[in-house]
Design a protein around this motif. Sequence first.
Motif, PDB file in Angstrom:
ATOM      1  N   ASN A 223       0.839  -1.196   0.000  1.00  0.00           N
ATOM      2  CA  ASN A 223       0.000   0.000   0.000  1.00  0.00           C
ATOM      3  C   ASN A 223       0.874   1.245   0.000  1.00  0.00           C
ATOM      4  N   LYS A 224       0.541   2.177  -0.879  1.00  0.00           N
ATOM      5  CA  LYS A 224       1.286   3.429  -0.951  1.00  0.00           C
ATOM      6  C   LYS A 224       0.787   4.377   0.137  1.00  0.00           C
ATOM      7  N   LEU A 225       1.701   5.174   0.653  1.00  0.00           N
ATOM      8  CA  LEU A 225       1.349   6.155   1.673  1.00  0.00           C
ATOM      9  C   LEU A 225       1.539   7.553   1.107  1.00  0.00           C
ATOM     10  N   TYR A 226       0.448   8.304   1.030  1.00  0.00           N
ATOM     11  CA  TYR A 226       0.512   9.693   0.606  1.00  0.00           C
ATOM     12  C   TYR A 226       0.827  10.554   1.828  1.00  0.00           C
ATOM     13  N   PRO A 227       1.246  11.784   1.606  1.00  0.00           N
ATOM     14  CA  PRO A 227       1.642  12.632   2.751  1.00  0.00           C
ATOM     15  C   PRO A 227       0.597  12.626   3.868  1.00  0.00           C
ATOM     16  N   GLY A 228       1.064  12.365   5.081  1.00  0.00           N
ATOM     17  CA  GLY A 228       0.198  12.376   6.255  1.00  0.00           C
ATOM     18  C   GLY A 228      -0.490  11.048   6.549  1.00  0.00           C
ATOM     19  N   GLU A 229      -0.484  10.124   5.611  1.00  0.00           N
ATOM     20  CA  GLU A 229      -1.159   8.855   5.834  1.00  0.00           C
ATOM     21  C   GLU A 229      -0.284   7.897   6.631  1.00  0.00           C
ATOM     22  N   SER A 230      -0.911   6.872   7.200  1.00  0.00           N
ATOM     23  CA  SER A 230      -0.173   5.909   8.003  1.00  0.00           C
ATOM     24  C   SER A 230      -0.753   4.505   7.830  1.00  0.00           C
ATOM     25  N   ILE A 231       0.038   3.516   8.175  1.00  0.00           N
ATOM     26  CA  ILE A 231      -0.428   2.133   8.211  1.00  0.00           C
ATOM     27  C   ILE A 231      -0.138   1.563   9.581  1.00  0.00           C
ATOM     28  N   GLU A 232      -0.925   0.570   9.974  1.00  0.00           N
ATOM     29  CA  GLU A 232      -0.738  -0.088  11.259  1.00  0.00           C
ATOM     30  C   GLU A 232      -1.008  -1.572  11.072  1.00  0.00           C
TER      31      GLU A 232
END
Length: 235
Positions: A223-232
């Motif tokens: 999954n790509k992360l755009y500015p400010g996004e996060s994964i957990e």
Amino acid sequence: MKTKPLILTTLISFLFLTSLPSYVKADSLYPFKNEVLVSNQERTNEAVYFENEGKKEVTVSPRVYSYNPRNLDMSETKGEIFVRADIETYRVKAGEKLEFKYEIIPFSNMAPGTYFNLIVFHKIEDSSVMSLENPVGVIDSLSHLVVLHITDDEASVYGLTSNFAQVSISIVENGIPFLKPTRIKYSYQNITNYVLLPMGEIQVFNREGKYEPTYLKINKDENKLYPGESIEEEF
């Protein structure tokens, strides 16, 4: 029962990755994507090639759009358009190839980050070309994605400082050897203006070296992360 202490380490890396909307592919357009890494004081000369693989002459009209890969929005008037090219109509004979040249010219005030433009080759009917009021009648299109990474000259690695993400690992639940597994939670937040793809693994190993290490791959779905996004994730 005494539990063995665990040592957790994480190997984190990132890649710029982008996605492209789908268009009808009647002929060939290559490369489909061009990624450029420059400062906002530089400009580059680039080219994309349209090849007519059909049996008759075709007419194409390239247009430049700003592009948001998150919601697939395209616009000729909104957003950052950094691609400069001669916008006109081209006739390409059967079996021939068109070299379409363009420049990448960042704005001087563009902040470090990732930006997207699309060059869309609209194929048009010959009868439409002769009409002054409606010169373009769209049949199908091919697109060339231009990805611009604006760097910071003072940053340490490709325009990024070492502080490009907030990463944390915690033990949610301690396990019992051979009876109950340990639960680990991992989180990664993109704190840059770039599009990142977290990659790497969490290594779990016994301090005394009595057991083989366990390797846990992060972000398996890429999954790509755009500015400010996060994964957990939990393991």
